[in-house]
Write a protein that holds these residues in place. Structure first.
Motif, PDB file in Angstrom:
ATOM      1  N   VAL A   1       8.024  -0.352   4.230  1.00 42.31           N
ATOM      2  CA  VAL A   1       9.045  -0.721   3.263  1.00 42.31           C
ATOM      3  C   VAL A   1       9.552   0.462   2.458  1.00 42.31           C
ATOM      4  O   VAL A   1      10.420   0.300   1.600  1.00 42.31           O
ATOM      5  CB  VAL A   1       8.507  -1.811   2.310  1.00 42.31           C
ATOM      6  N   GLY A   2       9.020   1.635   2.707  1.00 45.96           N
ATOM      7  CA  GLY A   2       9.473   2.839   2.016  1.00 45.96           C
ATOM      8  C   GLY A   2       9.009   4.058   2.787  1.00 45.96           C
ATOM      9  O   GLY A   2       8.500   3.939   3.914  1.00 45.96           O
ATOM     10  N   GLY A   3       9.166   5.242   2.201  1.00 48.99           N
ATOM     11  CA  GLY A   3       8.765   6.459   2.897  1.00 48.99           C
ATOM     12  C   GLY A   3       7.326   6.416   3.357  1.00 48.99           C
ATOM     13  O   GLY A   3       7.027   6.550   4.551  1.00 48.99           O
ATOM     14  N   GLU A   4       6.373   6.262   2.408  1.00 53.09           N
ATOM     15  CA  GLU A   4       4.960   6.158   2.768  1.00 53.09           C
ATOM     16  C   GLU A   4       4.370   4.849   2.271  1.00 53.09           C
ATOM     17  O   GLU A   4       3.159   4.729   2.085  1.00 53.09           O
ATOM     18  CB  GLU A   4       4.161   7.340   2.199  1.00 53.09           C
ATOM     19  N   GLU A   5       5.250   3.838   2.066  1.00 51.01           N
ATOM     20  CA  GLU A   5       4.812   2.530   1.614  1.00 51.01           C
ATOM     21  C   GLU A   5       4.811   1.539   2.765  1.00 51.01           C
ATOM     22  O   GLU A   5       5.748   1.500   3.558  1.00 51.01           O
ATOM     23  CB  GLU A   5       5.730   2.002   0.505  1.00 51.01           C
ATOM     24  N   PHE A   6       3.735   0.739   2.814  1.00 50.08           N
ATOM     25  CA  PHE A   6       3.603  -0.290   3.842  1.00 50.08           C
ATOM     26  C   PHE A   6       3.277  -1.610   3.158  1.00 50.08           C
ATOM     27  O   PHE A   6       2.695  -1.637   2.070  1.00 50.08           O
ATOM     28  CB  PHE A   6       2.486   0.072   4.828  1.00 50.08           C
ATOM     29  N   ALA A   7       3.637  -2.701   3.805  1.00 50.90           N
ATOM     30  CA  ALA A   7       3.364  -4.016   3.235  1.00 50.90           C
ATOM     31  C   ALA A   7       2.933  -4.973   4.339  1.00 50.90           C
ATOM     32  O   ALA A   7       3.310  -4.809   5.509  1.00 50.90           O
ATOM     33  CB  ALA A   7       4.599  -4.561   2.530  1.00 50.90           C
ATOM     34  N   ILE A   8       2.141  -5.957   3.941  1.00 50.54           N
ATOM     35  CA  ILE A   8       1.713  -6.993   4.874  1.00 50.54           C
ATOM     36  C   ILE A   8       1.886  -8.340   4.184  1.00 50.54           C
ATOM     37  O   ILE A   8       1.444  -8.516   3.043  1.00 50.54           O
ATOM     38  CB  ILE A   8       0.238  -6.824   5.297  1.00 50.54           C
ATOM     39  N   LEU A   9       2.525  -9.293   4.870  1.00 48.18           N
ATOM     40  CA  LEU A   9       2.661 -10.657   4.359  1.00 48.18           C
ATOM     41  C   LEU A   9       1.685 -11.529   5.134  1.00 48.18           C
ATOM     42  O   LEU A   9       1.670 -11.513   6.371  1.00 48.18           O
ATOM     43  CB  LEU A   9       4.094 -11.164   4.556  1.00 48.18           C
ATOM     44  N   LEU A  10       0.865 -12.303   4.411  1.00 46.93           N
ATOM     45  CA  LEU A  10      -0.210 -13.063   5.042  1.00 46.93           C
ATOM     46  C   LEU A  10      -0.058 -14.559   4.738  1.00 46.93           C
ATOM     47  O   LEU A  10      -0.527 -15.034   3.703  1.00 46.93           O
ATOM     48  CB  LEU A  10      -1.580 -12.581   4.552  1.00 46.93           C
TER      49      LEU A  10
ATOM     50  N   MET B   1       0.840  -1.210   0.000  1.00 44.80           N
ATOM     51  CA  MET B   1       0.000   0.000   0.000  1.00 44.80           C
ATOM     52  C   MET B   1       0.863   1.244   0.000  1.00 44.80           C
ATOM     53  O   MET B   1       1.956   1.249   0.589  1.00 44.80           O
ATOM     54  CB  MET B   1      -0.947  -0.024   1.192  1.00 44.80           C
ATOM     55  N   ASP B   2       0.355   2.276  -0.640  1.00 40.67           N
ATOM     56  CA  ASP B   2       1.064   3.555  -0.754  1.00 40.67           C
ATOM     57  C   ASP B   2       0.084   4.678  -0.443  1.00 40.67           C
ATOM     58  O   ASP B   2      -1.013   4.751  -1.032  1.00 40.67           O
ATOM     59  CB  ASP B   2       1.635   3.713  -2.160  1.00 40.67           C
ATOM     60  N   LEU B   3       0.428   5.568   0.506  1.00 40.44           N
ATOM     61  CA  LEU B   3      -0.463   6.664   0.886  1.00 40.44           C
ATOM     62  C   LEU B   3      -0.609   7.631  -0.283  1.00 40.44           C
ATOM     63  O   LEU B   3       0.378   8.035  -0.908  1.00 40.44           O
ATOM     64  CB  LEU B   3       0.080   7.390   2.118  1.00 40.44           C
ATOM     65  N   ASP B   4      -1.859   8.025  -0.547  1.00 35.46           N
ATOM     66  CA  ASP B   4      -2.136   8.928  -1.675  1.00 35.46           C
ATOM     67  C   ASP B   4      -1.777  10.356  -1.309  1.00 35.46           C
ATOM     68  O   ASP B   4      -2.183  10.874  -0.252  1.00 35.46           O
ATOM     69  CB  ASP B   4      -3.620   8.851  -2.070  1.00 35.46           C
ATOM     70  N   HIS B   5      -1.058  11.018  -2.201  1.00 40.90           N
ATOM     71  CA  HIS B   5      -0.721  12.443  -2.076  1.00 40.90           C
ATOM     72  C   HIS B   5      -0.095  12.779  -0.716  1.00 40.90           C
ATOM     73  O   HIS B   5      -0.376  13.823  -0.121  1.00 40.90           O
ATOM     74  CB  HIS B   5      -1.977  13.308  -2.286  1.00 40.90           C
ATOM     75  N   PHE B   6       0.750  11.878  -0.232  1.00 39.49           N
ATOM     76  CA  PHE B   6       1.380  12.108   1.074  1.00 39.49           C
ATOM     77  C   PHE B   6       2.320  13.317   1.027  1.00 39.49           C
ATOM     78  O   PHE B   6       2.472  14.035   2.011  1.00 39.49           O
ATOM     79  CB  PHE B   6       2.148  10.851   1.509  1.00 39.49           C
TER      80      PHE B   6
END
Length: 543
Positions: free
Chosen positions: A453-462, A412-417
């Motif tokens: 995983v980045g500036g405004e990037e998040f990840a989830i492993l399921l 996921m990446d936050l929009d217009h962060f």
């Protein structure tokens, strides 16, 4: 100073200049002002005359001559001693040094504090050894005696009952093999001389004999027997030492020691020890005593044998009452009490040290855990960092493919962060990231792995989750984030939406790089379609 010089130069002098013994010994004595006087110092060497006084004088004369040559300022005198005269000579200080068999030495060591300074290298039949033992034998034609255990019920000949190599070593070996001479032998005979024991067996007067090692080789070299006429008997499992040059049936113990008495001056003892260690045999002295010596070997093995057999000085070993022991050995008891007290103090100290060590180790483990946690955690949000997340992905992909289990990933990446940072500043942007991370952390299940995983990037492993179930979770996170006020700046509510991509592992996605590519493409598809939405990857092709 000379003592230090000897320690440094002795090995080299021994190899290059054997005659240097006299010089170095003299340096030691002069350093201690022992032999620098004009009159020579007396040194009486008592030697056990086990073959008679005349033979003793002949055998040990070369050693006396070599010592006189090495230490010309010392007047050496040979004092032959019959067995019964040895202890009186030591007790009355009639001699300054003693050369006796190891059994007598052990007794003197315990009762009169004599100290060995060298050990004899025995020369016999063109061979040499600093150890000796005993050998059991019978006639080669005795078909009824082929194993050691068949000594039971037979007659046995030995030398003197106090001879270490001629009987005590053999008695100890019998004891270790559960053969009691008094109970299991038909008879036991002492013949005094080793040669007589061998001859009595060859003449069939006795069934079995035991003698000191080197006896058979000496007699063979002198033409007195053929080794083929004898059969050597060894205990079950016994292996002869391949480095020992003589036949043997018992364990090996150190040869005769050269010992100093309690009253002997230390400088004199050091010089004599140096001269002995540097002493080299001459060609015309082969076969005589006292030609070569080595550093003093440990004699604890002989103490063990004497204790086991309960012979002097251990006749009452294990039978002394506590009260008698205290009365007979007050100094030893006092020393033992002091040692026990010191031991208790040491035990208490080491227990305290052990506790501190365990505490330190626990602290190290806790620090290691904390450092590992810090190394694997994003410092701002508290989620896993990209490094740790990538390591987990590799492991989980391998497990999912091996056991054919589902595995999905959300990116996921936050929009217009960037607009939030530009409008409200980076501190507010950091609070937004923390709030989003908290929301993600509260949404994942136990066993899922969430990471920044980045500036405004998040990840989830399921793990154990297919792409459909992963997309449902992603939609819940997207909807919740859309309606949540993340931060308030004054009267202004700061909100943020998120674009999400979802992918899963399949035969066409079998590594970390392929999974990232698939989920990243799904994320950018969500951005291209207007942001604030969830898109599933179409990269998987299940067959």
């Amino acid at each position: 100073m000379a003592s230090i010089l000897l320690n440094c130069l002795l090995p080299r002098i021994c190899r290059a200049f054997p005659a240097g013994a006299a010089l170095l010994s003299l340096l030691i004595l002069c350093d201690d002002n022992a032999l620098c006087a004009s009159s020579p110092q007396q040194a009486r060497i008592g030697v056990l005359a086990n073959w008679g006084v005349k033979k003793c004088a002949e055998d040990w004369a070369p050693m006396i001559l070599a010592l006189k040559k090495a230490l010309p300022h010392v007047d050496f005198t040979l004092v032959p001693l019959p067995f019964e005269a040895v202890e009186d000579a030591v007790a009355d200080a009639q001699i300054d040094f003693a050369v006796v068999n190891p059994a007598i030495y052990v007794n003197l060591e315990v009762t009169h504090d004599v100290i060995r300074i060298a050990t004899l290298i025995n020369q016999a039949a063109g061979r040499s050894a600093s150890r000796f033992g005993g050998v059991f034998f019978t006639r080669a034609d005795r078909a009824d005696i082929t194993t050691f255990d068949q000594i039971r019920g037979k007659s046995l000949a030995a030398t003197s009952s106090s001879s270490l190599g001629g009987w005590l070593m053999g008695a100890y070996t019998l004891q270790q093999n559960d053969i009691d001479p008094a109970r299991d032998l038909s008879s036991l005979h002492f013949l005094e001389a080793h040669d007589q024991v061998v001859r009595s067996v060859l003449d069939a007067r006795y069934d079995v004999g035991t003698a000191r090692t080197d006896t058979l080789e000496r007699m063979e070299a002198a033409g007195k027997l053929r080794m083929a006429d004898l059969k050597i008997l060894t205990p079950p499992g016994f292996r002869q030492d391949p480095t020992f040059p003589f036949l043997h049936s018992t364990r090996l113990v150190p040869e005769w020691p050269f010992a100093k008495l309690r009253h002997t001056p230390e400088p004199l003892a050091k010089s004599v020890a140096a001269a002995l260690l540097l002493m080299q045999p001459r060609a015309d002295e082969q076969g005589t005593h006292g030609n070569q010596w080595t550093v003093p070997l440990p004699y604890e093995s002989i103490h063990e044998i004497m204790r086991s057999l309960k012979v002097a000085p251990y006749e009452q070993f294990g039978q002394v009452l506590v009260g008698d022991f205290i009365t007979q050995h007050p100094k030893l008891v006092t020393a033992m009490a002091v040692m026990l007290l010191a031991l208790l103090v040491l035990v208490a100290y080491f227990r305290s040290l052990n506790r501190r060590l365990h505490a330190a180790l626990r602290q190290v483990r806790e620090t290691e855990i904390e450092l590992t946690r810090q190394a694997n955690t994003d410092g701002l949000t508290g989620l896993c960092n990209r490094k740790w997340f990538n390591e987990v992905i590799e492991t989980e992909i391998g497990r999912a493919l091996r056991y054919k289990r589902p595995l999905a990933m959300i990116l996921m990446d936050l929009d217009h962060f960037k607009a939030i940072n530009d409008k409200f500043g980076h501190p507010v942007g950091d609070k937004v990231l923390i709030a989003v991370a908290d929301m993600i952390g509260s949404s994942v299940r136990r066993g899922d792995v969430a990471a920044r995983v980045g500036g405004e990037e998040f990840a989830i492993l399921l793990p154990e989750t297919n792409i459909e179930a992963a997309a449902l979770m992603a939609e819940r996170i997207r909807a919740s984030l859309e309606t949540t006020v993340l931060v308030q700046v004054g009267q202004t509510d700061v909100r943020c939406t998120v674009s999400i991509g979802v992918a899963d592992v399949c035969p066409s996605i079998q590594n970390h790089s392929a999974l990232y590519t698939a989920v990243d493409e799904a994320l950018y598809q969500a951005k291209r379609l207007g942001r604030n939405r969830v898109e599933k990857s179409s990269a998987c092709a299940w067959s």
